[in-house]
Scaffold this motif. Structure first.
Motif, PDB file in Angstrom:
ATOM      1  N   ARG A   6       1.014  -0.976   0.035  1.00 58.13           N
ATOM      2  CA  ARG A   6      -0.048   0.048  -0.022  1.00 58.13           C
ATOM      3  C   ARG A   6       0.700   1.324   0.083  1.00 58.13           C
ATOM      4  NH1 ARG A   6      -4.275   0.050   4.562  1.00 58.13           N
ATOM      5  NH2 ARG A   6      -2.422  -0.177   5.800  1.00 58.13           N
ATOM      6  N   ILE A   7       0.554   2.319  -0.927  1.00 55.69           N
ATOM      7  CA  ILE A   7       1.243   3.528  -0.791  1.00 55.69           C
ATOM      8  C   ILE A   7       0.280   4.626  -1.040  1.00 55.69           C
ATOM      9  CG2 ILE A   7       3.331   2.392  -1.988  1.00 55.69           C
ATOM     10  CD1 ILE A   7       2.401   3.661  -4.764  1.00 55.69           C
ATOM     11  N   GLY A   8       1.019   5.711  -0.487  1.00 53.25           N
ATOM     12  CA  GLY A   8       0.295   7.046  -0.602  1.00 53.25           C
ATOM     13  C   GLY A   8      -1.046   7.262  -0.060  1.00 53.25           C
ATOM     14  N   ASP A   9      -2.194   7.447  -0.623  1.00 54.58           N
ATOM     15  CA  ASP A   9      -3.529   7.703  -0.052  1.00 54.58           C
ATOM     16  C   ASP A   9      -4.038   6.274   0.336  1.00 54.58           C
ATOM     17  OD1 ASP A   9      -3.507  10.351   0.231  1.00 54.58           O
ATOM     18  OD2 ASP A   9      -5.135  10.499  -1.303  1.00 54.58           O
TER      19      ASP A   9
ATOM     20  N   ALA B 293       3.001   9.469  -2.296  1.00 52.09           N
ATOM     21  CA  ALA B 293       2.946   8.456  -3.312  1.00 52.09           C
ATOM     22  C   ALA B 293       3.812   7.944  -4.107  1.00 52.09           C
ATOM     23  CB  ALA B 293       1.528   8.341  -3.837  1.00 52.09           C
TER      24      ALA B 293
ATOM     25  N   ASP C 232       6.988   6.863  -2.375  1.00 50.90           N
ATOM     26  CA  ASP C 232       6.753   5.458  -1.977  1.00 50.90           C
ATOM     27  C   ASP C 232       6.967   4.298  -3.150  1.00 50.90           C
ATOM     28  OD1 ASP C 232       6.125   6.135   0.688  1.00 50.90           O
ATOM     29  OD2 ASP C 232       3.935   5.894   0.377  1.00 50.90           O
TER      30      ASP C 232
END
Length: 191
Positions: A167-170, A180, A183
């Motif tokens: 999972r990245i960012g928002d 993001a 990441d």
């Protein structure tokens, strides 16, 4: 986190349907990123009266300098009233309008102000349905080893079978697109 939030619009909802924007709007920014000042500039440019309230001591402190200047210029050109270092405490209905109670973060003094509409930017909440479905199928159970994101590439070998899920960012929390991208870059450099 604001009492009376059901009486407010989110920035996303406000920009998604500009027809519903009233003539006298208070926009509250709790993130210091693009959405709230962007909405304020666009709504003010459409001829609406806008009051911009932010928790921060400056407009758009989480953004790069040139974006902050662009918003400040737009605010000045369209007479946006700015209140800094205030938090939105509550919103209530009053004679068909919205009564906003604001608190100064340094003094604790409260200020009441009435507007036709209140628009709030508090960031986003991740939508994790797809991640949760795929997590159990992934070879890493959706876990990202943070320590493996630092240092020279390649940092570790790929799993021989299956896929990794990250999972990245928002998808993690309310963050900017730049977070993001960082990441994604760190993950991409691993292999």
């Amino acid at each position: 986190p604001v009492r009376g939030s059901e009486l407010c619009l989110s920035v996303f909802d406000a920009l998604g349907n500009p027809v519903q924007i009233a003539d006298d709007v208070l926009i509250y920014d709790a993130t210091g990123r693009h959405p709230a000042p962007s909405a304020a500039a666009e709504i003010a440019a459409a001829g609406k009266r806008v009051t911009f309230v932010a928790r921060d001591p400056s407009i758009a402190p989480e953004m790069e300098h040139h974006s902050s200047i662009t918003y400040r210029k737009a605010f000045a050109e369209h007479n946006v009233h700015v209140l800094l270092e205030h938090e939105l405490v509550s919103v209530s209905a009053q004679d068909g309008r919205r009564l906003a109670v604001l608190r100064h973060l340094l003094t604790g003094r409260e200020l009441s102000t009435t507007h036709s509409q209140i628009i709030v930017e508090h960031g986003t909440i991740p939508v994790n349905g797809l991640f949760d479905e795929l997590r159990l199928l992934s070879v890493n159970d959706g876990a990202t080893e943070i320590a493996s994101l630092i240092g020279p590439a390649p940092l570790r070998e790929r799993a021989p079978n299956g896929f990794e899920l990250h999972r990245i960012g928002d998808a993690v929390s309310s963050r900017s697109v730049h977070a993001a991208m960082l990441d994604a870059l760190r993950l991409g450099l691993q292999f």
